[in-house]
Design a protein around this motif. Sequence first.
Motif: not given
Length: 193
Positions: A7-8, A56-62, A68-72, A154-163
């Motif tokens: 999907f990604i 944390e970020l995935g071997e290939h940044c997946e 980011i996609e989940a927050r979107k 910071s994720f409690s702020e409105p509209g945050v995609l990533d921090s």
Amino acid sequence: MIKSLIFILVTITWGISIQAAPYYTGVGCNEEGTNCLFGLPSNRVLNWASKGTAQELGEHCEKFIANIEARKIELGKNQDLVLKYKNFTRSLTSEIQKNGQAKIICSVEIHSERADVKVISQTYKTLNWVCENEQSAGICNHYMKECEELRQASFSEPGVLDSAIFWGGSLLQGTMCVIGMAKIQRTPVLAKP
């Protein structure tokens, strides 16, 4: 896991194949928002990066893109968001972990396909004189765990995609920890006469 990875990859490929938001707007700018005689940033394109471990970020940044996609998707429940990803890169740092692996930097351009939705970078909090832990030598007003706690808060702020945590320093402020956020900001679009 395989379905989410597919999907990604499909989302990234689809996002690259479609015309993305313009970088700049103004006199002489083409459709992509480049080659401007006089242009201002459109605020619809954000270069976003995060540094961390492969776990944390995935071997290939997946995981970086998936978060980011989940927050979107979560933010899109209240507002229609159309984001595309372009110019994705992954690089190694010179920072070696205890297990012998280097930390990685994942970066991507996030493009908003809606003129009334901006993608901006904003500082949540800055801490000065940051040390790794309580056993660290030198002047310590804050510790690494405080930076991590603020990043999560910071994720409690409105509209945050990533921090993400960014590091800096100076002679007068010591080691600095800056918690930055990639945020969605809705702006009214003026109707053309």
